[in-house]
Scaffold this active site. Structure first.
Site, PDB file in Angstrom:
ATOM      1  CB  SER A  18      -8.296   7.677  82.192  1.00  0.00           C
ATOM      2  OG  SER A  18      -9.595   7.381  81.755  1.00  0.00           O
TER       3      SER A  18
ATOM      4  CG  ASP B 185     -10.911  14.123  77.984  1.00  0.00           C
ATOM      5  OD1 ASP B 185     -11.470  13.323  77.207  1.00  0.00           O
ATOM      6  OD2 ASP B 185     -10.539  13.822  79.128  1.00  0.00           O
TER       7      ASP B 185
ATOM      8  CG  HIS C  88      -8.804  10.740  77.943  1.00  0.00           C
ATOM      9  ND1 HIS C  88      -9.519  11.198  79.021  1.00  0.00           N
ATOM     10  CD2 HIS C  88      -8.391   9.487  78.271  1.00  0.00           C
ATOM     11  CE1 HIS C  88      -9.543  10.265  79.965  1.00  0.00           C
ATOM     12  NE2 HIS C  88      -8.858   9.225  79.532  1.00  0.00           N
TER      13      HIS C  88
END
Length: 456
Positions: A162, A373, A433
Protein backbone atom coordinates in the site's frame (compact mmCIF):
# COMPACT_ATOMS: atom_id res chain seq x y z
CA UNK A 1 -3.57 -16.34 28.95
CA UNK A 2 -2.76 -19.83 27.65
CA UNK A 3 -1.95 -18.56 24.16
CA UNK A 4 0.85 -16.46 25.55
CA UNK A 5 3.01 -19.53 26.08
CA UNK A 6 4.46 -18.96 22.61
CA UNK A 7 6.10 -15.84 24.00
CA UNK A 8 7.31 -16.76 27.47
CA UNK A 9 9.24 -19.94 26.73
CA UNK A 10 12.53 -18.03 26.72
CA UNK A 11 14.25 -15.60 29.04
CA UNK A 12 15.18 -12.15 27.84
CA UNK A 13 18.49 -10.45 28.32
CA UNK A 14 19.89 -7.02 27.65
CA UNK A 15 21.60 -6.38 24.34
CA UNK A 16 22.13 -2.66 24.36
CA UNK A 17 22.06 -0.04 27.08
CA UNK A 18 22.62 3.66 26.53
CA UNK A 19 22.85 6.01 29.50
CA UNK A 20 21.08 3.45 31.63
CA UNK A 21 18.15 3.12 29.21
CA UNK A 22 17.25 -0.19 27.56
CA UNK A 23 17.33 0.25 23.79
CA UNK A 24 17.10 -3.36 22.60
CA UNK A 25 16.44 -6.88 23.80
CA UNK A 26 16.86 -10.31 22.29
CA UNK A 27 15.65 -13.79 23.08
CA UNK A 28 18.08 -16.14 24.77
CA UNK A 29 18.33 -18.32 21.67
CA UNK A 30 18.87 -15.26 19.45
CA UNK A 31 15.83 -15.99 17.28
CA UNK A 32 14.26 -12.59 18.00
CA UNK A 33 15.58 -9.10 18.58
CA UNK A 34 13.70 -5.84 19.00
CA UNK A 35 14.33 -2.34 20.14
CA UNK A 36 14.27 1.39 19.56
CA UNK A 37 16.51 3.57 17.44
CA UNK A 38 16.47 7.30 18.08
CA UNK A 39 16.50 8.32 14.42
CA UNK A 40 16.49 12.01 15.40
CA UNK A 41 16.58 13.66 18.82
CA UNK A 42 13.27 12.78 20.56
CA UNK A 43 12.07 10.71 17.55
CA UNK A 44 12.05 6.97 18.33
CA UNK A 45 11.52 4.16 15.82
CA UNK A 46 10.66 0.60 16.92
CA UNK A 47 11.88 -2.49 15.08
CA UNK A 48 11.48 -6.26 15.52
CA UNK A 49 13.73 -8.84 13.84
CA UNK A 50 12.92 -12.55 13.53
CA UNK A 51 15.68 -14.98 12.51
CA UNK A 52 14.25 -17.86 10.55
CA UNK A 53 14.25 -21.41 12.00
CA UNK A 54 14.11 -22.61 8.37
CA UNK A 55 17.45 -21.03 7.47
CA UNK A 56 19.47 -22.91 4.86
CA UNK A 57 23.21 -22.33 4.62
CA UNK A 58 24.16 -22.21 0.93
CA UNK A 59 27.38 -20.39 -0.05
CA UNK A 60 26.01 -19.73 -3.53
CA UNK A 61 22.70 -18.33 -2.21
CA UNK A 62 22.98 -16.20 0.94
CA UNK A 63 19.98 -16.33 3.27
CA UNK A 64 17.88 -13.17 2.68
CA UNK A 65 16.25 -10.65 5.01
CA UNK A 66 12.88 -9.10 4.22
CA UNK A 67 12.16 -5.64 5.58
CA UNK A 68 8.37 -5.25 5.67
CA UNK A 69 6.95 -1.72 5.33
CA UNK A 70 3.25 -1.15 6.03
CA UNK A 71 1.07 1.56 4.52
CA UNK A 72 -1.55 3.90 5.92
CA UNK A 73 0.19 6.26 6.36
CA UNK A 74 0.21 5.34 10.04
CA UNK A 75 -0.37 1.57 9.82
CA UNK A 76 1.93 -0.58 11.95
CA UNK A 77 4.17 -3.18 10.31
CA UNK A 78 4.98 -4.63 13.75
CA UNK A 79 1.25 -5.10 14.31
CA UNK A 80 -0.45 -5.63 10.94
CA UNK A 81 2.25 -7.07 8.69
CA UNK A 82 3.56 -9.23 11.52
CA UNK A 83 0.41 -10.64 13.13
CA UNK A 84 -2.09 -10.22 10.28
CA UNK A 85 -0.05 -11.24 7.25
CA UNK A 86 3.43 -12.77 7.23
CA UNK A 87 4.91 -13.10 10.74
CA UNK A 88 5.37 -16.36 12.68
CA UNK A 89 2.17 -16.02 14.74
CA UNK A 90 -1.35 -14.85 13.95
CA UNK A 91 -3.53 -12.58 16.09
CA UNK A 92 -4.53 -15.56 18.24
CA UNK A 93 -0.82 -16.26 18.82
CA UNK A 94 -1.04 -19.49 16.87
CA UNK A 95 1.73 -20.50 14.41
CA UNK A 96 1.20 -19.33 10.83
CA UNK A 97 2.02 -22.10 8.36
CA UNK A 98 2.55 -19.59 5.56
CA UNK A 99 4.92 -17.30 7.46
CA UNK A 100 7.54 -15.69 5.24
CA UNK A 101 10.15 -16.95 7.71
CA UNK A 102 10.09 -20.07 5.57
CA UNK A 103 11.99 -18.09 2.94
CA UNK A 104 13.80 -15.31 4.81
CA UNK A 105 14.49 -13.55 8.08
CA UNK A 106 11.89 -10.85 8.78
CA UNK A 107 12.44 -7.29 9.96
CA UNK A 108 9.32 -5.33 10.89
CA UNK A 109 9.50 -1.59 11.50
CA UNK A 110 6.90 0.83 12.81
CA UNK A 111 7.49 3.55 10.25
CA UNK A 112 7.28 6.56 10.09
CA UNK A 113 7.90 7.73 13.66
CA UNK A 114 4.56 7.95 15.44
CA UNK A 115 3.33 4.67 13.93
CA UNK A 116 2.59 1.65 16.14
CA UNK A 117 5.10 1.59 19.02
CA UNK A 118 7.25 4.30 17.42
CA UNK A 119 6.76 7.74 18.89
CA UNK A 120 7.89 11.35 18.95
CA UNK A 121 8.24 13.54 22.00
CA UNK A 122 7.36 16.65 20.00
CA UNK A 123 4.74 16.83 17.23
CA UNK A 124 7.11 18.95 15.17
CA UNK A 125 9.15 15.78 14.65
CA UNK A 126 6.57 13.89 12.55
CA UNK A 127 7.80 13.43 8.97
CA UNK A 128 6.13 15.55 6.30
CA UNK A 129 7.49 13.80 3.19
CA UNK A 130 8.27 10.32 1.92
CA UNK A 131 11.91 11.36 1.59
CA UNK A 132 12.07 12.24 5.29
CA UNK A 133 10.62 8.81 6.10
CA UNK A 134 13.31 7.22 3.90
CA UNK A 135 16.04 9.15 5.69
CA UNK A 136 14.81 8.00 9.11
CA UNK A 137 14.66 4.40 7.91
CA UNK A 138 18.21 4.66 6.59
CA UNK A 139 19.35 5.87 10.02
CA UNK A 140 17.63 2.84 11.55
CA UNK A 141 19.32 0.44 9.11
CA UNK A 142 22.73 1.97 9.88
CA UNK A 143 22.14 1.36 13.58
CA UNK A 144 20.99 -2.24 13.11
CA UNK A 145 23.30 -3.47 10.33
CA UNK A 146 26.61 -1.69 10.82
CA UNK A 147 27.39 -3.48 14.06
CA UNK A 148 26.29 -6.96 12.94
CA UNK A 149 28.56 -8.71 10.45
CA UNK A 150 26.18 -11.65 10.12
CA UNK A 151 23.34 -9.37 9.00
CA UNK A 152 25.65 -7.65 6.54
CA UNK A 153 26.14 -10.93 4.66
CA UNK A 154 22.41 -11.31 4.00
CA UNK A 155 20.88 -9.33 1.12
CA UNK A 156 18.05 -7.04 2.28
CA UNK A 157 14.80 -7.01 0.30
CA UNK A 158 12.50 -4.08 1.00
CA UNK A 159 8.93 -5.37 0.67
CA UNK A 160 6.10 -2.87 0.93
CA UNK A 161 2.34 -2.87 0.93
CA UNK A 162 0.00 0.00 0.00
CA UNK A 163 1.40 3.42 0.97
CA UNK A 164 4.51 1.59 2.14
CA UNK A 165 5.56 1.39 -1.51
CA UNK A 166 6.31 5.10 -1.48
CA UNK A 167 8.52 4.68 1.59
CA UNK A 168 10.21 1.69 -0.04
CA UNK A 169 11.45 3.51 -3.12
CA UNK A 170 12.62 6.59 -1.20
CA UNK A 171 14.35 4.34 1.34
CA UNK A 172 16.03 2.28 -1.37
CA UNK A 173 17.52 5.39 -2.99
CA UNK A 174 18.57 6.81 0.38
CA UNK A 175 20.12 3.49 1.42
CA UNK A 176 22.02 3.16 -1.88
CA UNK A 177 23.51 6.61 -1.37
CA UNK A 178 24.52 5.72 2.20
CA UNK A 179 26.09 2.46 0.97
CA UNK A 180 28.03 4.29 -1.75
CA UNK A 181 29.28 6.82 0.82
CA UNK A 182 30.39 4.06 3.17
CA UNK A 183 27.89 5.02 5.87
CA UNK A 184 25.76 1.85 5.62
CA UNK A 185 27.12 -1.69 5.54
CA UNK A 186 24.37 -3.56 3.74
CA UNK A 187 23.65 -5.50 0.55
CA UNK A 188 20.45 -4.25 -1.12
CA UNK A 189 18.87 -7.28 -2.79
CA UNK A 190 15.85 -5.56 -4.28
CA UNK A 191 12.53 -3.83 -3.75
CA UNK A 192 9.05 -5.39 -3.95
CA UNK A 193 5.99 -3.16 -4.30
CA UNK A 194 2.79 -4.92 -3.27
CA UNK A 195 -0.48 -3.18 -4.20
CA UNK A 196 1.48 0.05 -3.75
CA UNK A 197 0.23 3.65 -3.89
CA UNK A 198 3.00 4.69 -6.32
CA UNK A 199 0.84 6.87 -8.59
CA UNK A 200 -2.35 8.09 -6.88
CA UNK A 201 -3.53 9.81 -10.07
CA UNK A 202 -3.52 6.55 -12.01
CA UNK A 203 -5.43 4.78 -9.26
CA UNK A 204 -8.22 7.36 -8.91
CA UNK A 205 -8.71 7.27 -12.69
CA UNK A 206 -8.93 3.46 -12.59
CA UNK A 207 -11.73 3.25 -10.04
CA UNK A 208 -14.67 4.51 -12.10
CA UNK A 209 -14.10 2.51 -15.32
CA UNK A 210 -13.23 -0.64 -13.38
CA UNK A 211 -16.37 -0.49 -11.23
CA UNK A 212 -18.52 0.37 -14.25
CA UNK A 213 -17.28 -2.80 -16.00
CA UNK A 214 -18.11 -4.75 -12.83
CA UNK A 215 -21.65 -3.30 -12.65
CA UNK A 216 -20.92 -1.61 -9.29
CA UNK A 217 -21.30 1.81 -10.92
CA UNK A 218 -23.74 2.95 -13.58
CA UNK A 219 -23.13 5.77 -16.08
CA UNK A 220 -24.12 8.39 -13.51
CA UNK A 221 -21.68 7.01 -10.95
CA UNK A 222 -18.95 6.80 -13.58
CA UNK A 223 -19.50 10.42 -14.58
CA UNK A 224 -19.29 11.60 -10.98
CA UNK A 225 -16.16 9.53 -10.38
CA UNK A 226 -14.36 10.71 -13.50
CA UNK A 227 -15.28 14.34 -12.78
CA UNK A 228 -13.57 14.26 -9.37
CA UNK A 229 -10.60 12.34 -10.80
CA UNK A 230 -10.14 15.11 -13.37
CA UNK A 231 -10.23 17.67 -10.57
CA UNK A 232 -7.55 15.69 -8.70
CA UNK A 233 -5.38 15.65 -11.82
CA UNK A 234 -5.70 19.42 -12.14
CA UNK A 235 -4.88 19.94 -8.46
CA UNK A 236 -1.78 17.77 -8.78
CA UNK A 237 -0.62 19.68 -11.85
CA UNK A 238 -1.06 22.94 -9.93
CA UNK A 239 0.84 21.62 -6.91
CA UNK A 240 -2.25 21.77 -4.66
CA UNK A 241 -1.45 18.50 -2.94
CA UNK A 242 -3.49 18.93 0.24
CA UNK A 243 -6.51 19.87 -1.90
CA UNK A 244 -5.90 16.71 -3.95
CA UNK A 245 -5.91 14.64 -0.76
CA UNK A 246 -9.24 16.18 0.25
CA UNK A 247 -10.66 15.46 -3.22
CA UNK A 248 -9.45 11.86 -2.93
CA UNK A 249 -11.45 11.51 0.27
CA UNK A 250 -14.49 13.00 -1.47
CA UNK A 251 -14.07 10.61 -4.41
CA UNK A 252 -14.05 7.58 -2.12
CA UNK A 253 -17.25 8.79 -0.50
CA UNK A 254 -18.94 9.35 -3.88
CA UNK A 255 -17.92 5.89 -5.08
CA UNK A 256 -19.19 4.33 -1.85
CA UNK A 257 -22.55 6.05 -2.23
CA UNK A 258 -22.87 5.20 -5.93
CA UNK A 259 -21.81 1.55 -5.52
CA UNK A 260 -23.74 0.83 -2.31
CA UNK A 261 -20.49 0.58 -0.35
CA UNK A 262 -18.16 -1.51 -2.47
CA UNK A 263 -15.17 -2.76 -0.50
CA UNK A 264 -12.07 -0.79 -1.53
CA UNK A 265 -9.85 -3.71 -0.51
CA UNK A 266 -11.81 -6.38 -2.40
CA UNK A 267 -14.20 -5.10 -5.05
CA UNK A 268 -16.15 -8.38 -5.06
CA UNK A 269 -17.34 -7.64 -1.53
CA UNK A 270 -19.27 -4.99 0.35
CA UNK A 271 -17.55 -3.15 3.16
CA UNK A 272 -17.47 -4.99 6.47
CA UNK A 273 -18.92 -3.87 9.75
CA UNK A 274 -19.07 -0.16 10.52
CA UNK A 275 -18.07 -0.92 14.12
CA UNK A 276 -14.49 0.32 14.41
CA UNK A 277 -14.18 -0.19 18.16
CA UNK A 278 -12.27 -3.46 17.76
CA UNK A 279 -9.47 -1.85 15.79
CA UNK A 280 -9.42 1.87 15.29
CA UNK A 281 -5.95 2.84 14.20
CA UNK A 282 -6.90 6.45 13.62
CA UNK A 283 -5.20 6.34 10.23
CA UNK A 284 -7.34 9.01 8.62
CA UNK A 285 -9.17 12.18 9.50
CA UNK A 286 -12.36 11.47 7.62
CA UNK A 287 -14.74 8.50 7.64
CA UNK A 288 -13.66 7.58 4.10
CA UNK A 289 -10.12 7.15 5.42
CA UNK A 290 -11.00 4.45 7.96
CA UNK A 291 -11.47 1.61 5.50
CA UNK A 292 -8.01 0.15 5.99
CA UNK A 293 -8.58 -0.69 9.64
CA UNK A 294 -12.19 -1.69 9.00
CA UNK A 295 -11.19 -4.24 6.38
CA UNK A 296 -8.54 -5.73 8.64
CA UNK A 297 -11.14 -6.07 11.38
CA UNK A 298 -13.30 -7.93 8.89
CA UNK A 299 -10.41 -10.22 7.92
CA UNK A 300 -9.78 -11.16 11.54
CA UNK A 301 -13.42 -11.89 12.26
CA UNK A 302 -13.55 -14.01 9.10
CA UNK A 303 -10.39 -15.99 9.83
CA UNK A 304 -10.74 -16.55 13.57
CA UNK A 305 -14.42 -16.40 14.49
CA UNK A 306 -14.87 -15.88 18.20
CA UNK A 307 -11.13 -15.88 18.71
CA UNK A 308 -9.01 -13.65 20.91
CA UNK A 309 -8.10 -11.51 17.92
CA UNK A 310 -8.37 -7.84 18.82
CA UNK A 311 -5.11 -6.44 17.46
CA UNK A 312 -5.28 -3.25 19.52
CA UNK A 313 -5.82 -5.24 22.71
CA UNK A 314 -3.10 -7.71 21.77
CA UNK A 315 -0.43 -5.08 21.01
CA UNK A 316 -1.25 -2.94 24.04
CA UNK A 317 -1.55 -5.99 26.30
CA UNK A 318 0.31 -9.27 25.92
CA UNK A 319 2.81 -8.09 23.31
CA UNK A 320 3.69 -4.87 25.12
CA UNK A 321 4.28 -6.93 28.26
CA UNK A 322 6.51 -9.37 26.38
CA UNK A 323 8.60 -6.65 24.75
CA UNK A 324 9.33 -4.95 28.09
CA UNK A 325 10.90 -1.81 26.61
CA UNK A 326 7.80 0.02 25.37
CA UNK A 327 7.45 3.15 27.56
CA UNK A 328 4.40 3.05 29.81
CA UNK A 329 3.03 6.26 28.32
CA UNK A 330 3.27 4.90 24.74
CA UNK A 331 0.13 3.29 23.34
CA UNK A 332 0.41 1.19 20.19
CA UNK A 333 -1.16 3.28 17.42
CA UNK A 334 -1.63 6.25 19.72
CA UNK A 335 -0.02 8.75 17.32
CA UNK A 336 -1.13 7.17 14.03
CA UNK A 337 -3.69 9.82 13.22
CA UNK A 338 -1.00 12.49 13.45
CA UNK A 339 1.24 10.51 11.08
CA UNK A 340 -1.33 10.83 8.31
CA UNK A 341 -2.10 14.46 9.09
CA UNK A 342 1.52 15.52 8.73
CA UNK A 343 1.92 13.55 5.48
CA UNK A 344 -1.27 14.72 3.76
CA UNK A 345 0.74 17.15 1.61
CA UNK A 346 2.74 14.21 0.22
CA UNK A 347 -0.06 11.65 0.15
CA UNK A 348 -1.07 12.23 -3.48
CA UNK A 349 2.42 12.81 -4.89
CA UNK A 350 3.61 10.12 -7.34
CA UNK A 351 6.85 8.17 -6.92
CA UNK A 352 7.20 6.82 -10.47
CA UNK A 353 10.47 8.70 -10.97
CA UNK A 354 11.98 6.91 -7.97
CA UNK A 355 11.07 3.53 -9.47
CA UNK A 356 12.73 4.65 -12.71
CA UNK A 357 15.88 5.62 -10.80
CA UNK A 358 16.06 2.24 -9.10
CA UNK A 359 15.65 0.38 -12.38
CA UNK A 360 18.32 2.55 -14.02
CA UNK A 361 20.70 1.73 -11.16
CA UNK A 362 20.16 -1.99 -11.78
CA UNK A 363 18.13 -2.63 -8.62
CA UNK A 364 15.71 -5.55 -8.92
CA UNK A 365 12.16 -4.20 -8.72
CA UNK A 366 9.22 -6.56 -8.25
CA UNK A 367 5.66 -5.28 -8.61
CA UNK A 368 2.80 -7.48 -7.44
CA UNK A 369 -0.94 -6.83 -7.33
CA UNK A 370 -4.05 -8.59 -6.10
CA UNK A 371 -6.65 -9.13 -8.82
CA UNK A 372 -9.65 -7.87 -6.81
CA UNK A 373 -8.00 -4.91 -5.07
CA UNK A 374 -9.65 -1.57 -5.77
CA UNK A 375 -7.75 1.03 -3.74
CA UNK A 376 -4.52 0.11 -5.58
CA UNK A 377 -6.19 -1.61 -8.52
CA UNK A 378 -4.15 -3.62 -11.01
CA UNK A 379 -5.55 -1.37 -13.76
CA UNK A 380 -3.92 1.63 -12.05
CA UNK A 381 -0.68 -0.23 -11.38
CA UNK A 382 -0.37 -1.21 -15.03
CA UNK A 383 -1.01 2.43 -15.98
CA UNK A 384 1.90 3.78 -13.93
CA UNK A 385 4.23 0.98 -15.03
CA UNK A 386 3.49 2.00 -18.62
CA UNK A 387 4.69 5.53 -17.78
CA UNK A 388 8.19 4.36 -16.80
CA UNK A 389 11.02 5.91 -18.80
CA UNK A 390 13.21 2.86 -18.14
CA UNK A 391 14.98 1.72 -21.30
CA UNK A 392 13.78 -1.86 -20.91
CA UNK A 393 10.06 -1.02 -20.71
CA UNK A 394 9.22 -1.77 -24.35
CA UNK A 395 10.81 -5.20 -24.16
CA UNK A 396 9.12 -5.86 -20.82
CA UNK A 397 5.68 -4.98 -22.21
CA UNK A 398 6.28 -7.24 -25.21
CA UNK A 399 6.93 -10.31 -23.06
CA UNK A 400 4.31 -13.03 -22.57
CA UNK A 401 3.16 -13.95 -19.09
CA UNK A 402 3.91 -17.24 -17.38
CA UNK A 403 1.11 -18.86 -15.32
CA UNK A 404 1.66 -19.54 -11.63
CA UNK A 405 0.51 -22.59 -9.66
CA UNK A 406 0.95 -23.74 -6.08
CA UNK A 407 2.24 -27.09 -4.89
CA UNK A 408 1.32 -30.14 -6.91
CA UNK A 409 -1.93 -28.62 -8.24
CA UNK A 410 -1.26 -27.61 -11.83
CA UNK A 411 -4.93 -27.36 -12.74
CA UNK A 412 -5.70 -24.11 -10.90
CA UNK A 413 -4.09 -20.89 -12.09
CA UNK A 414 -3.03 -18.80 -9.10
CA UNK A 415 -1.54 -15.91 -11.04
CA UNK A 416 0.82 -14.79 -13.76
CA UNK A 417 4.32 -13.35 -13.91
CA UNK A 418 6.51 -11.74 -16.51
CA UNK A 419 9.90 -10.09 -16.35
CA UNK A 420 12.61 -8.41 -18.35
CA UNK A 421 16.06 -7.72 -16.92
CA UNK A 422 15.45 -6.29 -13.41
CA UNK A 423 11.68 -5.62 -13.58
CA UNK A 424 9.22 -8.32 -12.48
CA UNK A 425 5.41 -8.11 -12.40
CA UNK A 426 3.11 -10.58 -10.61
CA UNK A 427 -0.65 -10.72 -11.13
CA UNK A 428 -2.10 -12.60 -8.12
CA UNK A 429 -5.57 -14.02 -8.80
CA UNK A 430 -8.40 -14.01 -6.23
CA UNK A 431 -6.43 -11.70 -3.94
CA UNK A 432 -7.44 -8.28 -2.72
CA UNK A 433 -5.26 -5.56 -1.20
CA UNK A 434 -3.68 -7.95 1.31
CA UNK A 435 -2.11 -10.53 -0.99
CA UNK A 436 -0.33 -12.63 1.69
CA UNK A 437 -3.63 -13.02 3.58
CA UNK A 438 -5.77 -13.86 0.55
CA UNK A 439 -3.28 -16.05 -1.34
CA UNK A 440 -0.62 -17.19 1.15
CA UNK A 441 0.73 -20.07 -0.94
CA UNK A 442 1.48 -18.17 -4.14
CA UNK A 443 2.72 -15.18 -2.11
CA UNK A 444 5.23 -17.40 -0.31
CA UNK A 445 6.43 -18.88 -3.62
CA UNK A 446 6.80 -15.36 -5.00
CA UNK A 447 8.93 -14.28 -2.03
CA UNK A 448 11.15 -17.29 -2.50
CA UNK A 449 11.58 -16.38 -6.16
CA UNK A 450 12.43 -12.69 -5.85
CA UNK A 451 14.73 -13.18 -2.82
CA UNK A 452 16.44 -16.21 -4.46
CA UNK A 453 15.95 -17.96 -1.14
CA UNK A 454 17.89 -21.23 -0.79
CA UNK A 455 14.89 -22.70 1.07
CA UNK A 456 13.01 -25.34 -0.89
Amino acid sequence: MEKLHHFVFILLFLVLVHRGKVLALKSQDGSEEWGYVQVRPKAHMFWWLYRSPYRVEDPSKPWPIVLWLQGGPGASGVGIGNFEEVGPLDTSLKPRNSTWLRKADLLFVDNPVGTGYSFVEDKKLFVKTDEEAGTDLTTLLIEIFNGDEKLQKSPLFIVAESYGGKYAVTLALSALKAIEEGKLKLILGGVALGDSWISPEDFVFSWGPLLKDLSRLDDNGLQKSNSIAERIKQQLEEGKFVDATNSWSELESVISASSNNVDFYNFLEDEGSNDLSAMELGLYKEISMKRYSRYLTFLRSRSTPGGDNDLDELLNGAIKKKLKIIPENVTWGGQSNDVFTYLEGDFMKPRINEVDELLAKGVNVTVYNGQVDLICATKGTEAWVNKLKWEGLKNFLGKDRTPLYCGSDKSTTKGFVKSYKNLYFYWILKAGHFVPTDQPCVALDMVGAFTHSPAT
